[in-house]
Scaffold this motif. Sequence first.
Motif, PDB file in Angstrom:
ATOM      1  N   ASP A 357      -6.588  -2.629  -7.966  1.00  0.00           N
ATOM      2  CA  ASP A 357      -5.717  -1.906  -8.983  1.00  0.00           C
ATOM      3  C   ASP A 357      -4.826  -2.978  -9.789  1.00  0.00           C
ATOM      4  O   ASP A 357      -4.570  -4.119  -9.057  1.00  0.00           O
ATOM      5  CB  ASP A 357      -4.965  -0.859  -8.499  1.00  0.00           C
ATOM      6  CG  ASP A 357      -4.120  -1.123  -7.334  1.00  0.00           C
ATOM      7  OD1 ASP A 357      -4.595  -1.990  -6.548  1.00  0.00           O
ATOM      8  OD2 ASP A 357      -2.731  -0.740  -7.564  1.00  0.00           O
ATOM      9  N   GLU A 358      -4.405  -2.866 -10.940  1.00  0.00           N
ATOM     10  CA  GLU A 358      -3.308  -3.510 -11.390  1.00  0.00           C
ATOM     11  C   GLU A 358      -3.470  -5.149 -11.319  1.00  0.00           C
ATOM     12  O   GLU A 358      -2.507  -6.079 -10.935  1.00  0.00           O
ATOM     13  CB  GLU A 358      -1.932  -3.158 -10.901  1.00  0.00           C
ATOM     14  CG  GLU A 358      -1.540  -1.655 -11.270  1.00  0.00           C
ATOM     15  CD  GLU A 358      -0.507  -1.116 -10.601  1.00  0.00           C
ATOM     16  OE1 GLU A 358       0.577  -0.420 -11.202  1.00  0.00           O
ATOM     17  OE2 GLU A 358      -0.307  -1.560  -9.434  1.00  0.00           O
ATOM     18  N   TRP A 407      -9.674   1.647  -6.478  1.00  0.00           N
ATOM     19  CA  TRP A 407      -8.745   2.337  -7.559  1.00  0.00           C
ATOM     20  C   TRP A 407      -9.743   2.359  -8.972  1.00  0.00           C
ATOM     21  O   TRP A 407     -10.755   1.380  -9.142  1.00  0.00           O
ATOM     22  CB  TRP A 407      -7.458   1.634  -7.818  1.00  0.00           C
ATOM     23  CG  TRP A 407      -6.729   1.672  -6.602  1.00  0.00           C
ATOM     24  CD1 TRP A 407      -6.282   0.679  -5.944  1.00  0.00           C
ATOM     25  CD2 TRP A 407      -6.148   2.976  -6.188  1.00  0.00           C
ATOM     26  NE1 TRP A 407      -5.320   1.246  -4.843  1.00  0.00           N
ATOM     27  CE2 TRP A 407      -5.480   2.557  -4.906  1.00  0.00           C
ATOM     28  CE3 TRP A 407      -5.993   4.227  -6.540  1.00  0.00           C
ATOM     29  CZ2 TRP A 407      -4.609   3.537  -4.121  1.00  0.00           C
ATOM     30  CZ3 TRP A 407      -5.503   5.332  -5.510  1.00  0.00           C
ATOM     31  CH2 TRP A 407      -4.662   4.758  -4.617  1.00  0.00           C
ATOM     32  N   TRP A 424      -6.579   7.165 -10.640  1.00  0.00           N
ATOM     33  CA  TRP A 424      -5.147   7.148 -10.355  1.00  0.00           C
ATOM     34  C   TRP A 424      -4.322   7.060 -11.584  1.00  0.00           C
ATOM     35  O   TRP A 424      -3.336   7.841 -11.925  1.00  0.00           O
ATOM     36  CB  TRP A 424      -4.544   6.280  -9.431  1.00  0.00           C
ATOM     37  CG  TRP A 424      -4.573   4.682  -9.878  1.00  0.00           C
ATOM     38  CD1 TRP A 424      -5.557   3.734 -10.242  1.00  0.00           C
ATOM     39  CD2 TRP A 424      -3.461   4.035 -10.498  1.00  0.00           C
ATOM     40  NE1 TRP A 424      -4.990   2.640 -10.480  1.00  0.00           N
ATOM     41  CE2 TRP A 424      -3.703   2.872 -11.013  1.00  0.00           C
ATOM     42  CE3 TRP A 424      -1.842   4.326 -10.830  1.00  0.00           C
ATOM     43  CZ2 TRP A 424      -2.884   1.906 -11.437  1.00  0.00           C
ATOM     44  CZ3 TRP A 424      -0.990   3.563 -11.370  1.00  0.00           C
ATOM     45  CH2 TRP A 424      -1.585   2.400 -11.773  1.00  0.00           C
ATOM     46  N   TYR A 449       1.291  12.011  -7.728  1.00  0.00           N
ATOM     47  CA  TYR A 449       1.984  10.844  -7.073  1.00  0.00           C
ATOM     48  C   TYR A 449       3.435  11.394  -6.696  1.00  0.00           C
ATOM     49  O   TYR A 449       4.193  11.695  -7.159  1.00  0.00           O
ATOM     50  CB  TYR A 449       2.161   9.797  -8.233  1.00  0.00           C
ATOM     51  CG  TYR A 449       1.044   8.724  -8.242  1.00  0.00           C
ATOM     52  CD1 TYR A 449      -0.136   9.054  -7.769  1.00  0.00           C
ATOM     53  CD2 TYR A 449       1.481   7.248  -8.292  1.00  0.00           C
ATOM     54  CE1 TYR A 449      -1.225   8.104  -7.844  1.00  0.00           C
ATOM     55  CE2 TYR A 449       0.396   6.242  -8.244  1.00  0.00           C
ATOM     56  CZ  TYR A 449      -0.734   6.746  -7.964  1.00  0.00           C
ATOM     57  OH  TYR A 449      -1.937   5.591  -7.819  1.00  0.00           O
ATOM     58  N   TRP A 495       3.800   6.289  -2.233  1.00  0.00           N
ATOM     59  CA  TRP A 495       4.077   4.633  -2.390  1.00  0.00           C
ATOM     60  C   TRP A 495       5.384   4.439  -1.712  1.00  0.00           C
ATOM     61  O   TRP A 495       6.098   5.462  -1.940  1.00  0.00           O
ATOM     62  CB  TRP A 495       4.063   4.241  -3.722  1.00  0.00           C
ATOM     63  CG  TRP A 495       2.606   4.287  -4.398  1.00  0.00           C
ATOM     64  CD1 TRP A 495       2.151   5.135  -5.120  1.00  0.00           C
ATOM     65  CD2 TRP A 495       1.382   3.644  -4.014  1.00  0.00           C
ATOM     66  NE1 TRP A 495       0.780   5.074  -5.389  1.00  0.00           N
ATOM     67  CE2 TRP A 495       0.434   3.833  -4.829  1.00  0.00           C
ATOM     68  CE3 TRP A 495       1.270   2.286  -3.235  1.00  0.00           C
ATOM     69  CZ2 TRP A 495      -1.112   3.515  -4.585  1.00  0.00           C
ATOM     70  CZ3 TRP A 495      -0.161   1.763  -3.017  1.00  0.00           C
ATOM     71  CH2 TRP A 495      -1.140   2.485  -3.761  1.00  0.00           C
TER      72      TRP A 495
HETATM   73  C1  ACM Z   1      -1.995   2.246  -7.935  1.00  0.00           C
HETATM   74  O1  ACM Z   1      -1.048   3.255  -8.141  1.00  0.00           O
HETATM   75  N1  ACM Z   1      -1.380   1.200  -8.505  1.00  0.00           N
HETATM   76  C2  ACM Z   1      -2.973   2.545  -7.518  1.00  0.00           C
END
Ligand code: ACM
Length: 640
Positions: A357-358, A407, A424, A449, A495
């Motif tokens: 991801d990202e 992801w 996500w 989330y 997270w």
């Molecule tokens: C994510 O929340 N960056 C998977």
Amino acid sequence: MKSFYHLLRFATCLAMVGVFYPVLSQTPAADSALIPLPAQWAKGNGQFVLPNPVTLQIPVGDSLGLIADHIRSKIEMSTGYAVQVQTGNGAAIRLAINKKTDVAMGKEGYNLLVDAKGIQITANTAAGLFYGVQTMWQLLPAEIESKTVVKELNWTLPFSSIADKPRFGYRGLMLDVVRHWFDKEQVKDFIDQMVKYKYNFLHLHLTDDQGWRIEIKSLPRLTDIGAYRPERTGVFGSFKGPQPEEARNYGGYFTQADMKEIIAYAKARFVTILPEIDVPGHSMAILAAYPELACTPGTYEVNVGNRFMIWPPGGHFYGLVDNTLCPANEKVYETLDKIFGEIAQLFPYAYIHMGGDETYKGFWEKSDAVKALMQKEKLKNMDEVQSYFVKRVSKIIASKGKKMIGWDEILEGGIPPDAVVMSWRGEKGGIEAAKLKHPVIMSPSTFTYVDLYQGDPLAEPPSYGNVRLKKSYDFNPVPAGVDSTYVMGGQANLWSERLHTVRHMQYMLWPRGWAVAESVWSPVRLKNWPDFVARTEAHFKRADQAVVNYSTSMYDPIVEVKKVTDSSIQVVLSTEIPGLDIHYSFDEFYPDFYYPVYNQPLLFPVGASSLKLVTYRNKQKIGKSINLPLDELKKRVKMN
Ligand code: ACM
């Protein structure tokens, strides 16, 4: 066809016990509020009272012995009663594995009967019995969750006939042990909490910019250097970077022996651990240990929560520092071969999560090595470069006998064969992957989330976005138009950038984790929001007994701000649960029951500088006292 058979079987089961009536969507009594709701539940007239000593009948077998231990320790701890395992008939609690497999019940289903003779749980598997036991606890008074003996209580269960099985085989929670370091005992405790709600996968986010949390024996620097950083407290993202003179003494990691212990602990509770090694982005901790793995030469530090990525509202994020592995460096793949080799050996699950991801690709664009790779491999753009990397990782994982999960960014530039997509960024990635006939796990940030705000940001600890409890409850892992056979299940993600304690972690997780549990276990036809709210309130009492924290933000108002003129605003208030009155004041005094009740949009009076709110139910204060300064509210609308 299958569900018809199930109903028929259930009707037969009811006929046999005679006195039961179905309570499928009624609000149950607070002492028997089940979360997640079972597929079928008929309640009878009467109740069974646990005798002292509690006799227990259970077949012999490894995992069954662990279930017996689980039952014994919980009953002894809260009731003080002795538990005696007996082999003959007539025990108060009777567990049995079906002699002939009940196909409709599946691998994790169970039947539970409470009548004058006691409690009987039957299932095809030990896992099914374990879930039946979890339901049994919820039929008992909340005090069964107490960690000390509660005296002079009747330990009753309502007569019930339950036939239950999960909607999905994958029911996950993700815990980020990087940004906040949750140690072995805390993870075990987390597992104890999640199984009460029939979650069966714990996805551990083990690596990120802020730390590397799993021992890799062939690469000791990953944890010697990557597991530690200077400590910071306050608001993540606003911290000062690490200073040369500071001690790097915040953090830790799981040794492989620790992880084996966690895996065994989880297995005894029918939980599978899904490990995540997040590459090629989110890699600052690896780069701190092995800077040569970046495309950008330099020295790197484990991030302490100082900002190095910019997220312009509505725009594309960009990095100020390179936190990515270089896709054009063979040494990266050699290193990943070692890492995934050890991970594959350690974790029994068939899948490994490789993150993906990202990834900010701006530093790749500047790299001559990446330009040469693009020429050699005929890669047209950065998405294809990322896809090249992901496919190489997928081959490494396959060479270790495992399959990969990533992801939803792993779709960009082309997804590797057999990869599972964890969706996500909303549901889009999951929908696309299912259309491509890839299995998906739905964990859309818009619903699941549980690190995001669950109430008004002015009344909550700092976070991002907003997912109120109702939104989590509305989560359906099968979005419209998706073939459900590709949906393995769903997951809530926790997270930990902004978590500093276990109490805060629990506050974010519960009750939204209960809402997601119901979304992944219970039949969608049973969804009923007011009924869920009533059961949630009953589970607050259970959490109190278990000394587990939770949020009551569902009682707080939803605040919408509208512009009236260039200098004035109107506030529209509502609540997400029925039966609340919102009392308000503009006069700087925190309102109470005798202050006005909101019944129409409020124009900010000239001269007022804040709106203060509180909710009441039946004359009882139930929400938080909330202060909304005018200046803050104005930021929510575009004022000229
Ligand atoms: C994510 O929340 N960056 C998977």
